[in-house]
Each structure stands twice: as C-alpha cells, then as structure tokens.
Motif scaffolding. Structure first.
Motif, PDB file in Angstrom:
ATOM      1  N   TRP A 204       0.843  -1.213   0.000  1.00 55.42           N
ATOM      2  CA  TRP A 204       0.000   0.000   0.000  1.00 55.42           C
ATOM      3  C   TRP A 204       0.869   1.251   0.000  1.00 55.42           C
ATOM      4  CZ3 TRP A 204      -4.748  -0.076  -1.419  1.00 55.42           C
ATOM      5  CH2 TRP A 204      -5.628  -1.099  -1.028  1.00 55.42           C
ATOM      6  N   PHE A 205       2.044   1.116   0.568  1.00 54.06           N
ATOM      7  CA  PHE A 205       2.851   2.308   0.858  1.00 54.06           C
ATOM      8  C   PHE A 205       4.062   2.460  -0.070  1.00 54.06           C
ATOM      9  CE2 PHE A 205       0.963   0.832   4.999  1.00 54.06           C
ATOM     10  CZ  PHE A 205      -0.063   1.762   5.002  1.00 54.06           C
ATOM     11  N   LYS A 206       4.129   1.675  -1.159  1.00 57.44           N
ATOM     12  CA  LYS A 206       5.234   1.836  -2.125  1.00 57.44           C
ATOM     13  C   LYS A 206       4.776   1.378  -3.514  1.00 57.44           C
ATOM     14  CE  LYS A 206       7.189  -2.680  -0.901  1.00 57.44           C
ATOM     15  NZ  LYS A 206       8.245  -3.383  -0.193  1.00 57.44           N
ATOM     16  N   ASN A 207       5.617   1.624  -4.503  1.00 57.17           N
ATOM     17  CA  ASN A 207       5.352   1.207  -5.892  1.00 57.17           C
ATOM     18  C   ASN A 207       3.988   1.671  -6.405  1.00 57.17           C
ATOM     19  OD1 ASN A 207       7.766  -0.240  -5.953  1.00 57.17           O
ATOM     20  ND2 ASN A 207       6.768  -2.111  -5.243  1.00 57.17           N
ATOM     21  N   PRO A 208       3.912   2.690  -7.173  1.00 55.45           N
ATOM     22  CA  PRO A 208       5.054   3.441  -7.712  1.00 55.45           C
ATOM     23  C   PRO A 208       5.614   4.519  -6.779  1.00 55.45           C
ATOM     24  CG  PRO A 208       3.025   4.221  -8.700  1.00 55.45           C
ATOM     25  CD  PRO A 208       2.652   3.084  -7.819  1.00 55.45           C
ATOM     26  N   SER A 209       4.844   4.998  -5.776  1.00 54.24           N
ATOM     27  CA  SER A 209       5.423   6.092  -4.974  1.00 54.24           C
ATOM     28  C   SER A 209       5.215   5.830  -3.484  1.00 54.24           C
ATOM     29  CB  SER A 209       4.817   7.439  -5.371  1.00 54.24           C
ATOM     30  OG  SER A 209       3.438   7.301  -5.598  1.00 54.24           O
ATOM     31  N   ASN A 210       6.222   6.190  -2.711  1.00 53.58           N
ATOM     32  CA  ASN A 210       6.133   5.948  -1.274  1.00 53.58           C
ATOM     33  C   ASN A 210       5.030   6.789  -0.641  1.00 53.58           C
ATOM     34  OD1 ASN A 210       8.249   4.260  -1.603  1.00 53.58           O
ATOM     35  ND2 ASN A 210       9.727   5.472  -0.409  1.00 53.58           N
ATOM     36  N   TYR A 211       4.301   6.155   0.279  1.00 51.64           N
ATOM     37  CA  TYR A 211       3.315   6.890   1.070  1.00 51.64           C
ATOM     38  C   TYR A 211       3.911   7.086   2.459  1.00 51.64           C
ATOM     39  CZ  TYR A 211      -1.177   8.491   2.811  1.00 51.64           C
ATOM     40  OH  TYR A 211      -2.179   9.271   3.335  1.00 51.64           O
ATOM     41  N   ASP A 212       4.035   8.339   2.855  1.00 50.56           N
ATOM     42  CA  ASP A 212       4.644   8.664   4.150  1.00 50.56           C
ATOM     43  C   ASP A 212       3.568   9.296   5.032  1.00 50.56           C
ATOM     44  OD1 ASP A 212       6.024   9.816   6.291  1.00 50.56           O
ATOM     45  OD2 ASP A 212       7.821  10.162   5.061  1.00 50.56           O
ATOM     46  N   PHE A 213       3.254   8.639   6.168  1.00 50.80           N
ATOM     47  CA  PHE A 213       2.196   9.164   7.043  1.00 50.80           C
ATOM     48  C   PHE A 213       2.501  10.600   7.472  1.00 50.80           C
ATOM     49  CE2 PHE A 213       1.595   4.530   8.414  1.00 50.80           C
ATOM     50  CZ  PHE A 213       0.562   4.333   7.536  1.00 50.80           C
ATOM     51  N   ASP A 214       3.788  10.891   7.665  1.00 55.82           N
ATOM     52  CA  ASP A 214       4.162  12.233   8.128  1.00 55.82           C
ATOM     53  C   ASP A 214       3.932  13.286   7.046  1.00 55.82           C
ATOM     54  OD1 ASP A 214       4.943  11.530  10.703  1.00 55.82           O
ATOM     55  OD2 ASP A 214       6.951  10.934  10.030  1.00 55.82           O
ATOM     56  N   ILE A 215       4.136  12.886   5.793  1.00 55.83           N
ATOM     57  CA  ILE A 215       4.038  13.870   4.703  1.00 55.83           C
ATOM     58  C   ILE A 215       2.685  13.797   3.993  1.00 55.83           C
ATOM     59  CG2 ILE A 215       5.001  14.587   2.468  1.00 55.83           C
ATOM     60  CD1 ILE A 215       7.713  13.374   3.558  1.00 55.83           C
ATOM     61  N   ASP A 216       2.270  12.572   3.636  1.00 57.20           N
ATOM     62  CA  ASP A 216       1.032  12.418   2.861  1.00 57.20           C
ATOM     63  C   ASP A 216      -0.222  12.445   3.732  1.00 57.20           C
ATOM     64  OD1 ASP A 216       2.151  11.884   0.117  1.00 57.20           O
ATOM     65  OD2 ASP A 216       3.178  10.334   1.269  1.00 57.20           O
ATOM     66  N   GLY A 217      -0.006  12.355   5.044  1.00 54.79           N
ATOM     67  CA  GLY A 217      -1.139  12.449   5.949  1.00 54.79           C
ATOM     68  C   GLY A 217      -1.542  11.092   6.493  1.00 54.79           C
ATOM     69  N   ASN A 218      -2.071  11.111   7.717  1.00 56.83           N
ATOM     70  CA  ASN A 218      -2.469   9.856   8.367  1.00 56.83           C
ATOM     71  C   ASN A 218      -3.958   9.573   8.176  1.00 56.83           C
ATOM     72  OD1 ASN A 218      -3.296  11.958   9.948  1.00 56.83           O
ATOM     73  ND2 ASN A 218      -2.731  11.034  11.902  1.00 56.83           N
ATOM     74  N   TYR A 219      -4.580  10.323   7.287  1.00 54.08           N
ATOM     75  CA  TYR A 219      -6.020  10.195   7.101  1.00 54.08           C
ATOM     76  C   TYR A 219      -6.310  10.492   5.644  1.00 54.08           C
ATOM     77  CZ  TYR A 219     -10.783  10.319   8.859  1.00 54.08           C
ATOM     78  OH  TYR A 219     -12.083  10.037   9.140  1.00 54.08           O
ATOM     79  N   SER A 220      -6.962   9.581   4.955  1.00 53.15           N
ATOM     80  CA  SER A 220      -7.065   9.747   3.504  1.00 53.15           C
ATOM     81  C   SER A 220      -8.466  10.076   3.003  1.00 53.15           C
ATOM     82  CB  SER A 220      -6.583   8.470   2.806  1.00 53.15           C
ATOM     83  OG  SER A 220      -7.459   7.409   3.098  1.00 53.15           O
ATOM     84  N   MET A 221      -9.496   9.809   3.839  1.00 59.01           N
ATOM     85  CA  MET A 221     -10.853   9.934   3.314  1.00 59.01           C
ATOM     86  C   MET A 221     -11.136  11.357   2.844  1.00 59.01           C
ATOM     87  SD  MET A 221     -14.380   8.526   4.827  1.00 59.01           S
ATOM     88  CE  MET A 221     -15.878   8.600   3.872  1.00 59.01           C
ATOM     89  N   GLY A 222     -11.558  11.454   1.600  1.00 59.32           N
ATOM     90  CA  GLY A 222     -11.885  12.767   1.061  1.00 59.32           C
ATOM     91  C   GLY A 222     -10.670  13.582   0.672  1.00 59.32           C
ATOM     92  N   VAL A 223      -9.447  13.040   0.906  1.00 55.30           N
ATOM     93  CA  VAL A 223      -8.229  13.747   0.495  1.00 55.30           C
ATOM     94  C   VAL A 223      -7.786  13.114  -0.822  1.00 55.30           C
ATOM     95  CG1 VAL A 223      -5.909  14.467   1.172  1.00 55.30           C
ATOM     96  CG2 VAL A 223      -7.638  14.001   2.929  1.00 55.30           C
ATOM     97  N   GLU A 224      -8.120  13.770  -1.928  1.00 55.28           N
ATOM     98  CA  GLU A 224      -7.994  13.110  -3.233  1.00 55.28           C
ATOM     99  C   GLU A 224      -6.560  12.683  -3.527  1.00 55.28           C
ATOM    100  OE1 GLU A 224      -9.151  10.964  -5.830  1.00 55.28           O
ATOM    101  OE2 GLU A 224     -10.783  11.909  -4.729  1.00 55.28           O
ATOM    102  N   GLY A 225      -5.578  13.517  -3.204  1.00 56.57           N
ATOM    103  CA  GLY A 225      -4.183  13.180  -3.479  1.00 56.57           C
ATOM    104  C   GLY A 225      -3.756  11.917  -2.745  1.00 56.57           C
ATOM    105  N   ALA A 226      -4.095  11.836  -1.461  1.00 59.01           N
ATOM    106  CA  ALA A 226      -3.724  10.671  -0.652  1.00 59.01           C
ATOM    107  C   ALA A 226      -4.414   9.424  -1.184  1.00 59.01           C
ATOM    108  CB  ALA A 226      -4.106  10.916   0.806  1.00 59.01           C
TER     109      ALA A 226
END
Lengths: 241, 331
Positions: A204-226
């Motif tokens: 979930w957190f890699k390939n193609p791009s790393n997902y970083d809770f600190d940068i991309d956010g710890n909450y994704s609902m309604g956050v289109e980028g995340a």
C-alpha cells in the motif's frame, strides 16, 4: 388422457428440478482462495507497532476491511469467466478471508483479475444487500455516496520514534477503484482447486510512490491526493501461490 | 386413471420433500410474531432456536416488568424505563433500543453473542433470579407452557422469553427515519447537522454508522489520557493493552432522552458531549485512529452555530412512537 398425463409429468419434473441447485454442467470446477497477510514476506501480526514501510514509518495494523469484486478468470485462449459476487473481507473475521468460486469452465488458465472496491454500477448508496457489514462500509451521501472500498487503520510512530499517532487509510469513490491483474498459470478441473492469495500490506505504501504518514497524511478519506496515491500503490498488493 | 392418481401422489410427495419439515409439536400452538423493520435497516439477527411468537414476546414483556425476577424488589424496568428509551437518569443504564442488531453487549462487551446469551447473564449473573419462585407461580407455569411447552421452568426459558421482548423493540419512527423515507423534511439547521455528522468535518458516521447509529465495535474516543482499573473498558474483558479505554459505541437513537452521557455519565447535556468532541479529546496510545486525523488534534473547530446544528440533528433520533408504544409498556 395422454395430454393430461404429459402435463402432470412436466409439472413433476419442473418441481423436481426446482428442488436442486441448477444442474451442474460437467465441464466446470471450483476454486477456493484463502487470503493470507504478510509484510514483505513476514506473516502479519495484528495490533503491534513493529513494521516499517518504505518511507520509514514504523506502524501497526489494527483494522482492515475491504471489498473484492469482479473476479475474472482468464484462459490461455483469452476466453473469460467473470463472477458477479461481491466479497466483503475483514482481516479479523477469518470466515470472510476465504473466497469460493464455483462453476468455472474446466481448462488451462493464465491470469486472474479483480477489483479492490466496487465498480461504478455497484458503488451507489444502498446498492448492496443491507447487511450490518455493508451498512458500516457506507460512504455518506454528503461525500458522494456508495461504499468504502477499504478501511485500513492502525498506529504509527513519528520519525523520532517517540510520538505515536493513529492512521486511517480509507479509500472510496469511483476514480479510486483498484484493478488487480495477477498472471498465474493454473488449471481448473472437476476437483476443487485451493489457492493462497497473499496480500503484502507494505505494498500500500510503495510502488510506484512511497506513502509517508508524516508527509502524505495519516487520514485519507476525502483527500484526493492521498487516496489516488494509495489506489495506484494498491495494484500490486497480491500474489497467488 | 389409477396411473393418474399415482402420478398425483408422487407429485404431492415431491412437493412436500421440497420443504423442510415444520417443527411438529401438537401441544404447542403459538402465533408467529412479526417484527416490523424498514427496508433501509440491515437484516435483523434472529435466532432459529428461539423463533418469535406472540406468546414468547408477551411473556418476556411481563417478566421485564415483574420484580419477581430479582431478590430486592427491582424489575428490569426499574432502571430501564420506557419514558427514557428504557434507561433512567439515576442508573445511567444503556438504553434498550434496536438491540437485535447487536452482538456485543454492555459497555465493555462483557457478554458477546446472541440476545439469549446476554439475557442468560442478566437473569443468572446480574439478578441471580430465584427460579423456584417462578416455578411456584401458577400463572407463570401456564404462560411458559403456552410459549415454550415446558412444565419445569429453567433460567434458559426465562432468558429466551426476555430475548423475544428485547428483539422486538425496534425504533424506526424518529424524525430522521421519516426523513429517510421521504415523509418529512429536516429543518435547515438539522440538515446542516446531518451533513456535519456524515462528512469529515464532524466525522461521527465512522462509529455511529447510520441508520442504526452504532457499528457495535469498541473504541477509545479520548475521554481520558490515563486508563486504570476504573475506566479501562474493553481491557477488563480481554486484558490486551491495546483495548485500554475502549468502550462499546452506543446507539444515538433517543439520545435526547437518555442523559447523562458516556459510560460513567460524566456529561449532563448534549452540549457538553459536543464540546468534548469539539475541544476536549485527550490523546493516548489506544485512542481511535478516527479521532486523530490532521487538524482534529486541535479539535473540530466548530462554530457555535455548527454545534447547535449537530445537537438539533441528534434530536431527530427521538422516537416518541417508540417510547409511547403500548405494546412495550407494562402489561
């Protein structure tokens, strides 16, 4: 007289037929998938902060529920068989982690494809049977309606390793539907085929791009980028064994 | 002609073999009880071992209001009063409404399973009901005979009858239900509260899932920052450290009537509850991930109008039909 007899016989045979399941064609077989979870090959232990994702967040998995739908089996000759079943899966309810597909034409297969989530036809409020699980997966109308495709939740430590925080990765809305394609050679025969479907949470957190809770956010609902980052990472979660 | 009769006989036989045999019990003639449920509710959990009957329901109802079950003059209704959706201010008991969809009972989930399981607990462990008193009552012996065809009444029979009364108490006539059915509109304030409830701004819907208003899970909403023996909740049952401070997500149906609020009754008003969610959430290692999304650690930042909109929306869960329903009141 004869016609009456015939009529009665016809009535009986319809009744007889309706007692049984649909007559099973000889040329079909069954397949069972047993879903098992790992983190880069290590068996997943729930509720403990001990895993590290590609971005370096140390995290735990405490809650994971999702839908698999549109499961399609592709033969070597490209012909396809699609199941119209929607599978609700909850990591903490073992019976939901077995998917059973029946009446698949016998033959040699080279791939399986499916969705994580629901296609746009099904992803509408109240479209699924009103079970407690489906109702709890609802995506509110005020946010577009339909259902959560996934709810993945747990805790993580910040980079200094001291401050703990929660994360809730929720995915929904049609543009974030995840299409999984797994190339795998197998044959369907009259005997039930048992296969393991291995899910690597770290994907979930890699390939193609790393997902970083600190940068991309710890909450994704309604956050289109995340959400779209997670959806793109999700395409290579699974392996068949 | 004979042949025809034979064929007809066969077809009758085939027809009857299609169905399962009904439970045949000549002495037991009960009337099926139908629970009314709107179609937007999830499928109700029934127990095939304890099919709903008018006789079973009425017996459960009578027991609920009868101090005979306890050894100190109390009945279930002493703390579970219909006027307040079957709770009382003094007891801060959990309300009895739509419990048929629950599989986890009590604030810490001390009992999980069926309605029959929780009733076994209430009768046996909590009330320590003296079964001989019930067996000595002519009236109860007759009623149990009628409902369950038993001559010796057991704890199980009592629990089963009570379970029927619990299962049947469904609330679906609140203003919110009428709104869902298109029978009424919400006021602009209620509607705005509904939107706050079901969007990221208020974010109540992840736990108080609609339409039942509870996902029946255990969660820590951050009422405290330290959880010890007084308030450790689910931990008391599982002894797993990640369960500290988690409590059953309560239903919000009839919430206007069921003050005080939270497992320990610490809040007197809905305004206090909303202010807690708005600015009082305390972070600890087991706080629910839903409670700590970005920005939320500084509170929901609701305006005073938004707060009252949320409260007005919560009040649309009040179902006066339910609390006045004679079928559920003291027989």
């Amino acid at each position: 007289m004869k016609t009456l007899n015939y009529l009665i016989i016809i009535i009986i045979s319809t009744i007889l037929a309706s007692c049984k399941d649909d007559p099973i064609k000889n040329e079909t077989g069954d397949i069972n998938f047993n879903i098992l979870y790992n983190i880069d090959g290590e068996n997943l232990l729930l509720d403990t902060i001990k895993y590290t994702n590609a971005a370096g967040n140390k995290y735990s998995v405490n809650h994971f529920e999702y839908y698999i739908s549109g499961v399609t089996f592709i033969k070597n000759d490209e012909s396809k068989h699609t199941s119209n079943e929607v599978c609700y899966i909850n990591i903490k309810k073992s019976n939901t982690n077995v998917m059973n597909f029946t009446n698949i034409p016998i033959g040699e297969y080279k791939a399986v494809t499916f969705y994580i989530g629901l296609d746009s036809f099904t992803n509408k409020s109240n479209k699924l049977t009103n079970t407690i699980e489906n109702v709890n997966m609802a995506w509110p109308d005020a946010m577009g309606g339909g259902y959560h495709f996934i709810k993945l939740e747990g805790y993580f430590l910040d980079k200094s390793g001291t401050k703990q925080d929660g994360y809730a990765m929720h995915l929904g809305t049609n543009s974030n539907l995840i299409k999984i394609e797994i190339n795998h050679q197998f044959s369907i025969s009259k005997n039930t085929l048992n296969k393991k479907l291995l899910l690597n949470i770290n994907e979930w957190f890699k390939n193609p791009s790393n997902y970083d809770f600190d940068i991309d956010g710890n909450y994704s609902m309604g956050v289109e980028g995340a959400m779209s980052k997670l959806a793109k990472n999700g395409t290579d979660l699974f392996k068949i064994e | 002609m004979k042949k025809n009769i034979l064929i007809i006989l066969i077809s009758v036989f085939v027809l009857s073999s299609c169905k399962e045999d009904p439970p045949i019990d000549e002495k037991l003639t009960t009337t099926p009880y139908k629970i009314e449920i709107p179609e937007y509710f999830p499928k109700i959990i029934l127990n095939p071992q304890n099919p709903m009957t008018v006789e079973g329901f009425e017996l459960g109802r009578k027991l609920y209001y009868d101090p005979i079950l306890s050894n100190d003059g109390r009945s279930c209704a002493s703390c579970h009063d219909q006027k307040y959706s079957f709770t009382t201010y003094a007891s801060n008991a959990l309300v009895h409404v739509n419990l048929a969809w629950n599989t986890n009972f009590l604030w810490n989930g001390h009992v999980s399973g069926t309605m029959e399981d929780i009733m076994m607990f209430e009768v046996g462990d909590f009330f320590k009901t003296d079964i001989s008193k019930i067996n000595n009552s002519n009236e109860y012996r007759q009623l149990f005979k009628k409902a369950y065809n038993v001559s010796q009444i057991t704890q199980k029979d009592i629990a089963y009858a009570l379970a029927q009364f619990f299962r049947a108490r469904v609330s679906y006539n609140s203003k919110f239900d009428k709104f869902l059915r298109g029978e009424t509109d919400l006021t602009p304030s209620e509607l705005n509260g509904y939107i706050l409830f079901t969007t990221e701004k208020g974010d109540c819907f992840h736990c108080h899932t609609l339409p039942l208003t509870s996902d029946n899970q255990f969660r820590n909403i951050g009422l405290d920052s330290i959880y010890d023996s007084n308030n450790s909740g689910r931990y008391e049952v599982t002894h797993k450290s990640f369960d500290k401070g988690k409590f059953k997500v309560p239903t919000l149906r009839n919430i206007e009537l069921s003050a005080p609020y939270m497992h320990d009754g610490r809040f007197q008003t809905l305004a206090q509850v909303i202010e807690f969610y708005n600015s009082g959430v305390k972070v600890s290692s087991t706080i629910d991930p839903i409670m700590t999304k970005p920005g939320k650690e500084y509170g929901l930042k609701l305006t005073s109008k938004e707060k009252s909109d949320l409260i007005n929306f919560l009040k649309t869960f009040t179902d006066t039909t339910y609390i006045n329903n004679k079928a559920f009141s003291k027989p």
